[in-house]
Design a protein around this motif. Structure first.
Motif, mmCIF file in Angstrom:
data_model
loop_
_atom_site.group_PDB
_atom_site.id
_atom_site.type_symbol
_atom_site.label_atom_id
_atom_site.label_comp_id
_atom_site.label_asym_id
_atom_site.label_seq_id
_atom_site.Cartn_x
_atom_site.Cartn_y
_atom_site.Cartn_z
ATOM 1 N N LYS A 101 48.263 26.842 40.921
ATOM 2 C CA LYS A 101 49.028 27.995 40.440
ATOM 3 C C LYS A 101 48.339 28.689 39.278
ATOM 4 C CE LYS A 101 53.902 27.644 41.501
ATOM 5 N NZ LYS A 101 55.208 27.709 40.862
ATOM 6 N N LYS A 102 47.526 27.955 38.565
ATOM 7 C CA LYS A 102 46.791 28.543 37.446
ATOM 8 C C LYS A 102 45.422 28.907 38.004
ATOM 9 C CE LYS A 102 46.991 29.343 32.995
ATOM 10 N NZ LYS A 102 47.842 30.408 32.514
ATOM 11 N N GLU A 103 45.421 29.961 38.822
ATOM 12 C CA GLU A 103 44.231 30.255 39.620
ATOM 13 C C GLU A 103 42.986 30.508 38.785
ATOM 14 O OE1 GLU A 103 44.816 33.303 42.648
ATOM 15 O OE2 GLU A 103 42.672 33.230 43.017
ATOM 16 N N GLU A 104 43.179 31.058 37.574
ATOM 17 C CA GLU A 104 42.008 31.391 36.752
ATOM 18 C C GLU A 104 41.205 30.161 36.355
ATOM 19 O OE1 GLU A 104 45.226 32.135 36.206
ATOM 20 O OE2 GLU A 104 45.606 32.547 34.089
ATOM 21 N N ILE A 123 39.383 25.821 44.149
ATOM 22 C CA ILE A 123 38.404 26.855 44.506
ATOM 23 C C ILE A 123 37.004 26.349 44.164
ATOM 24 C CG2 ILE A 123 37.672 29.231 44.102
ATOM 25 C CD1 ILE A 123 40.604 29.789 43.262
ATOM 26 N N TYR A 124 36.866 25.854 42.927
ATOM 27 C CA TYR A 124 35.584 25.294 42.510
ATOM 28 C C TYR A 124 35.651 23.772 42.613
ATOM 29 C CZ TYR A 124 35.557 29.915 40.344
ATOM 30 O OH TYR A 124 35.660 31.257 40.118
ATOM 31 N N VAL A 157 53.245 30.901 33.763
ATOM 32 C CA VAL A 157 53.518 30.197 35.015
ATOM 33 C C VAL A 157 54.981 29.740 35.057
ATOM 34 C CG1 VAL A 157 51.152 29.449 35.404
ATOM 35 C CG2 VAL A 157 52.681 27.996 34.083
ATOM 36 N N SER A 179 40.366 30.830 28.912
ATOM 37 C CA SER A 179 40.904 32.036 29.549
ATOM 38 C C SER A 179 40.537 32.090 31.020
ATOM 39 C CB SER A 179 40.427 33.284 28.826
ATOM 40 O OG SER A 179 39.032 33.404 28.957
ATOM 41 N N GLU A 180 39.306 31.826 31.350
ATOM 42 C CA GLU A 180 38.942 31.840 32.758
ATOM 43 C C GLU A 180 37.729 30.959 33.020
ATOM 44 O OE1 GLU A 180 38.138 36.244 32.528
ATOM 45 O OE2 GLU A 180 36.423 35.639 33.727
ATOM 46 N N SER A 229 38.756 38.517 37.885
ATOM 47 C CA SER A 229 38.114 37.331 37.332
ATOM 48 C C SER A 229 39.113 36.195 37.177
ATOM 49 C CB SER A 229 37.522 37.645 35.960
ATOM 50 O OG SER A 229 36.702 38.755 36.042
ATOM 51 N N LEU A 230 40.372 36.571 36.980
ATOM 52 C CA LEU A 230 41.403 35.538 36.843
ATOM 53 C C LEU A 230 41.880 35.043 38.199
ATOM 54 C CD1 LEU A 230 43.532 36.983 33.911
ATOM 55 C CD2 LEU A 230 41.761 35.253 33.819
ATOM 56 N N THR A 231 41.499 35.738 39.261
ATOM 57 C CA THR A 231 41.866 35.304 40.604
ATOM 58 C C THR A 231 40.562 35.156 41.397
ATOM 59 O OG1 THR A 231 42.191 37.627 41.049
ATOM 60 C CG2 THR A 231 44.164 36.344 40.735
ATOM 61 N N PRO A 232 39.829 34.058 41.170
ATOM 62 C CA PRO A 232 38.475 33.926 41.744
ATOM 63 C C PRO A 232 38.435 34.023 43.269
ATOM 64 C CG PRO A 232 39.070 31.994 40.411
ATOM 65 C CD PRO A 232 40.215 32.921 40.340
ATOM 66 N N VAL A 233 39.534 33.683 43.935
ATOM 67 C CA VAL A 233 39.533 33.735 45.394
ATOM 68 C C VAL A 233 39.223 35.149 45.883
ATOM 69 C CG1 VAL A 233 40.945 33.448 47.443
ATOM 70 C CG2 VAL A 233 41.098 31.808 45.606
ATOM 71 N N ARG A 277 35.518 35.957 45.573
ATOM 72 C CA ARG A 277 34.801 35.189 46.588
ATOM 73 C C ARG A 277 34.930 35.816 47.968
ATOM 74 N NH1 ARG A 277 34.886 28.690 46.768
ATOM 75 N NH2 ARG A 277 33.384 28.418 45.105
ATOM 76 N N LYS A 283 49.066 37.688 41.890
ATOM 77 C CA LYS A 283 49.340 36.629 40.917
ATOM 78 C C LYS A 283 50.839 36.559 40.606
ATOM 79 C CE LYS A 283 46.948 34.923 36.858
ATOM 80 N NZ LYS A 283 46.608 33.652 37.440
ATOM 81 N N MET A 336 53.830 33.305 41.979
ATOM 82 C CA MET A 336 54.625 32.420 41.144
ATOM 83 C C MET A 336 55.951 32.031 41.783
ATOM 84 S SD MET A 336 54.159 33.255 37.167
ATOM 85 C CE MET A 336 55.861 33.326 36.801
#
Lengths: 342, 604
Positions: free
Chosen positions: A114-117, A122-123, A163, A227-228, B384-388, B391, B577, B581
């Motif tokens: 949920k904290k995608e940043e 993903i990584y 969140v 932050s990211e 940048s805060l949602t890397p998906v 990508r 985003k 939630m």
């Protein structure tokens, strides 16, 4: 014949309460939705502050269950309140009656996706505190291969209104300190950073743990939120954060990032609360009758709750609450018999 | 027909006459004031456009359709449309026919304001004639139309749902005075004309009531009281008009040509904005439309109330209301008069003073090394805060073998929109200038943007001649149509959410839908396209906190789930985003959805 007492949830709290109730002369029935008893304790390797083996505690809790009926992989269909207590019906059709009901359905870890940043899921090199414990327990992992720099991110899903969680999860600071030290022991050459907002080391000996982490292990504590996170071409992570003590933005290259996921209410809490008419706090945890005087009792008669379902707790706190709830159930039933309610 | 009195005057006309003179004087004063407040350039533009014959025709058409027939309201709800057009058009026809009668029978009195209005009082029938009775019939017919409208207006006060409205505006005191006097005017007119129907003639409405109480109603001594009441009701309405929502009646006549002239709001309560403020009829359509009013919260912060505070010049409330707004532009979309609430709020924000010093001197030393490529991709902070998202986009670009480079890899400069939304348009120019410099130096011919928020500002605030600014929905749709992306259609259903900045902000509705239709089925949302509901996460609001936003987000999600989609898809990282939630179904970004449709062999 001994009176049945239904306990929903077979983690440390449910197990300890069941044992106490059995010793008081009842026949407790534990209903656990997972395949095995033990709850989150199963996922952990060692426990703070002294680093006791979780396995050992688990063994202690799950042995000596004589006189306790327990069912795993259980799916509760309905719970009904009657004048005589509670009737719990499972999806298999089996139902149990009990004059009092104890909820010990615990918590779940905040889903870090949920904290995608922060890039969990993903990584590859982003893991959670629970993943790290699994690594400690198994001793091997596909991702953790001699990391040179390791980052710990505190408060992932805790104290974060973005969140939807305002509450502090209480135990993750100590866990992070413990895990950072363990990592340093495994990888003495690694540089370890811990990104924190506040360090809340409230318990006995916890502060010593923190001092040891700094003095002995040289963990670098950075006050500031990440932050990211992004991925570099070579697969390592680039972490952007702020050092709020130096008032400077930071950019660090890191080989492994551990997210200290917080404690949020178990999914079943909301539906149980609805069925049993329990009020939930803003944080989603059960609201007890009185937070100071009656923390184990619900507003409605014959309904008790203990452990992390009423908020984040350490294991010793949970176990004490389990025993307290068992004694309260005993007192409640004695009083009820005397006054002829049951 | 002939005149009953030689004088052609009776004191009962005074309330009406004073009211009428007052309204005309007031309107004239404000007309001059509004025109004086316009900049010389705007004034010139306005008069020029007035003189253009094609514009004049269009203006007259709009005045007829909007002011009298209320076409937009008909489209919204036929009951609401009938209610408004029956009163407006019916009343208009009563005035017109009254004048025709005056011209026909007593041309000498046509110059008096009151004569056509109280025509029946001053005239009597001598002999029956055909053209007269047609006019009698028409007068009664339009009176009936107006009365039916008034009846509906009364019903609307208690049964809003019948008119398709959940909530309606809470009226101010002067609005109430205006409303009740308006309701009183036409029944009183009916009664007054009923009294004189015996001598002055009438038709199917007025003659029957005259007959009903013949002895009482045909007695000339009783005439005056009824006509006095009618005139007082008219007078009250006229005096209340400039201070109530009924000011929209004269104001709209000015606003229509002003809008056609293409004027811009430059001050929240002067000039063009003032004309808009006066034209707001307080219908309250914006209350239901406002995403903030989900769960009946924040109703008091919607545009209709902002207009009221603007009239009162209440600076504290004006600032609070404009800062709270999500700036989604929905109220502007549903507004019957096209009130430019977005521009008005931006003007309020630009005038607010904060004690913050912004230092942008670091910009000069920022010189990123960007490789030359045809397509320059700007991800923006939210991506940048949602890397998906980043990508997925890069994957799609490399599969389509696009020659691209990223402008803000590892951190770039903000597009400037957050500052603009905070009212710091001048300060944002520093960023805009620097970004423009970087973009132009890159030699790219296409600027690809994956954030709807950035896209809007690149499109509207940047001067990038020769470079095509494209949102990734437009760009990928083109790639698919050119056959550059090997995509197959799956059997999942996507509900596409129109981000405010992309849809209402830039008018892009079709491209994302078209592209999505190549990968799956489209599920309709309850309200979509221009009517789409803001996700609730908008950076437009400066004061709503996360808790306040929760009901807004949940209401917006339930709008998206209207036809049970498998996924919600959006083309803005912030919407994605925000929805993620609380959404019970998975929320995908547009690029992610396209990646789901890539043929297996191409997914490495």
């Amino acid at each position: 014949m001994a009176e049945n007492i239904i306990i929903i949830g077979g983690g440390p709290c449910g197990l300890e309460a069941a044992k106490t109730l059995r010793d008081l002369g009842y026949a407790p029935i534990i209903l656990e939705k997972k395949q095995e008893l033990g709850g989150h304790l199963r996922k952990w390797d060692r426990l703070f502050p002294e680093g006791v083996q979780a396995k050992q505690v688990l063994k202690e809790l799950t042995s000596g269950l004589k006189g306790i009926e327990w069912h795993t992989s259980v799916d509760i269909e309905t719970i009904e309140k009657s004048r005589k207590g509670y009737t719990v019906t499972l999806s298999t059709g089996v139902s149990y009656n009990s004059p009092a009901l104890l909820l010990t359905n615990g918590f779940k870890l905040f889903p870090a996706e949920k904290k995608e940043e922060y890039g969990y899921g993903i990584y590859d090199k982003v893991i959670t505190n629970a993943d790290l414990e699994q690594y400690f327990a198994k001793g091997k992992d596909n991702v953790i291969k001699k990391p040179k720099t390791i980052g710990f991110v505190h408060c992932v899903g805790s104290r974060d209104e973005k969140v939807g969680n305002r509450q502090c999860s209480k135990v993750c600071c100590a866990t992070a300190v413990k895990q950072a030290c363990e990592m340093k022991e495994l990888f003495p050459d690694a540089t370890i950073y811990s990104f924190y907002m506040d360090l809340r080391l409230f318990g006995r000996n916890y502060e010593d743990m923190y001092l040891t982490a700094q003095k002995k292990y040289g963990i670098r504590y950075i006050r500031g939120r990440v932050s990211e996170v992004s991925e570099d071409i070579d697969g390592s992570l680039i972490v952007k954060a702020e050092d709020t003590l130096l008032c400077k933005p930071l950019r660090l290259k890191i080989d492994l990032l551990v997210l200290m996921t917080g404690i949020v209410p178990e999914n079943s809490s909301a539906s149980l609360a609805q069925q049993l008419n329990i009020e939930l706090g803003e944080d989603g945890f059960y609201k007890p009758k009185d937070t100071i005087l009656e923390p184990c009792m619900a507003e409605n008669n014959g309904l008790f709750m203990a452990g992390a379902c009423t908020g984040p707790k350490t294991i010793p706190e949970t176990l004490s609450e389990a025993r307290a709830a068992a004694v309260q159930i005993h007192n409640y039933l004695n009083k009820s018999w005397i006054s002829g309610i049951l | 027909m002939r005149e009953r009195f030689l004088v052609g005057f009776d004191p009962f006309v005074l309330p009406f006459l004073c009211g009428m003179v007052f309204v005309l004087a007031y309107c004239l004063f404000y007309l001059v004031r509004i025109l004086a407040q316009l900049s010389a350039e705007d004034r010139k533009k306005f008069f020029k456009s007035l003189l253009l014959p094609s514009n004049a025709l269009k203006n007259i058409r709009d005045m007829f359709l909007d002011c009298l027939i209320h076409v937009k309201l008909w489209k919204r709800n036929p009951n609401l449309g009938y209610m408004h057009s029956s009163i407006a058009f019916g009343w208009f026809m009563l005035i017109v026919i009254g004048h025709i009668e005056t011209f026909m029978y007593v041309p000498g009195k046509a110059g008096l304001f009151y004569y056509p209005i109280f025509f029946r009082y001053f005239m009597e029938v001598d002999n029956q004639e055909l053209k007269g009775s047609l006019l009698f019939f028409l007068m009664d017919f339009f009176l009936l139309i107006v009365l039916s409208g008034i009846l509906l207006a009364m019903i609307k006060r208690i049964w809003r749902r019948f008119f398709g409205m959940r909530r309606t505006t809470r009226l101010s005191i002067t609005d109430h005075i205006g409303l009740y006097s308006l309701w009183a005017i036409f029944p009183l007119r009916w009664i007054a004309e009923g009294f004189t129907a015996g001598v002055a003639g009438g038709s199917f409405m007025t003659i029957p009531i005259n007959m009903l109480l013949k002895n009482f109603m045909s007695n000339p001594e009783n005439f005056n009281i009824a006509w006095w009441l009618y005139s007082i009701a008219l007078g009250t309405f006229m005096f209340a008009l400039p201070f109530s929502r009924y000011m929209h009646i004269p104001a709209e006549i000015l606003l229509i040509p002003m809008k056609r002239a293409g004027l811009k709001v430059y001050h929240p309560r002067k000039g063009f904005a003032l004309a808009q403020i006066y034209t707001c009829p307080s219908c309250g359509v914006c209350i239901d439309a406002c995403p903030m009013s989900a769960n009946k919260q924040n109703c008091k912060d919607t545009t209709v109330y902002l207009v009221r505070q603007l009239k009162r010049n209440n600076a504290r409330r004006m600032n609070a209301m404009s800062n709270k707004c999500l700036m989604c532009g929905k109220c502007q979309e549903v507004c019957q008069i096209g009130l430019q609430s977005y521009d008005i709020r931006m003007n309020i924000r630009e005038r607010a003073r904060y004690n913050i010093q912004l230092k942008h001197n670091y910009l000069a030393s920022y010189n990123p090394d960007i490789k030359q490529a045809k397509v320059l991709y700007y991800a923006g902070c939210m991506s940048s805060l949602t890397p998906v998202i980043g990508r997925s986009i890069k994957k799609l670009l490399s599969i389509a073998k696009v020659d691209y480079t990223q402008m803000d890899e590892g951190g770039g400069i903000c597009c400037g929109r957050p500052l603009i939304l905070a009212g710091k348009k001048a300060e944002a120019q520093a960023m805009i200038a620097k970004n423009t410099e970087i973009i132009k130096a890159s030699g790219a011919s296409i600027l690809l943007v994956s954030c709807a928020i950035c896209y809007r500002v690149f499109k509207n605030e940047y001067k990038l001649s020769g470079i095509r600014v494209m949102h990734y929905t437009e760009y990928f749709n083109e790639l698919i149509k050119k056959g550059k992306l090997p995509i197959t259609k799956g059997n999942v259903r996507y509900a596409y959410h129109d981000p405010c900045d992309l849809g209402r902000g830039c008018g892009i509705y079709d491209e994302p839908r078209e592209a999505l239709s190549f990968v799956g089925g489209l599920a309709h949302a309850e309200k979509e396209r221009a009517m789409s509901v803001c996700c609730g996460g908008s950076i437009g609001s400066l004061t709503l906190n996360h808790e306040d936003r929760k009901p807004i987000v949940e209401a917006s999600i339930s709008n998206m789930l209207y036809s049970n989609p498998d996924y919600i898809v959006t083309a803005c990282p912030l919407c994605q985003k925000t929805f993620s939630m609380y959404s019970p179904v998975e929320v995908l970004d547009f690029a992610q959805a396209l990646c789901n449709g890539l043929q297996e062999k191409d997914v490495n």
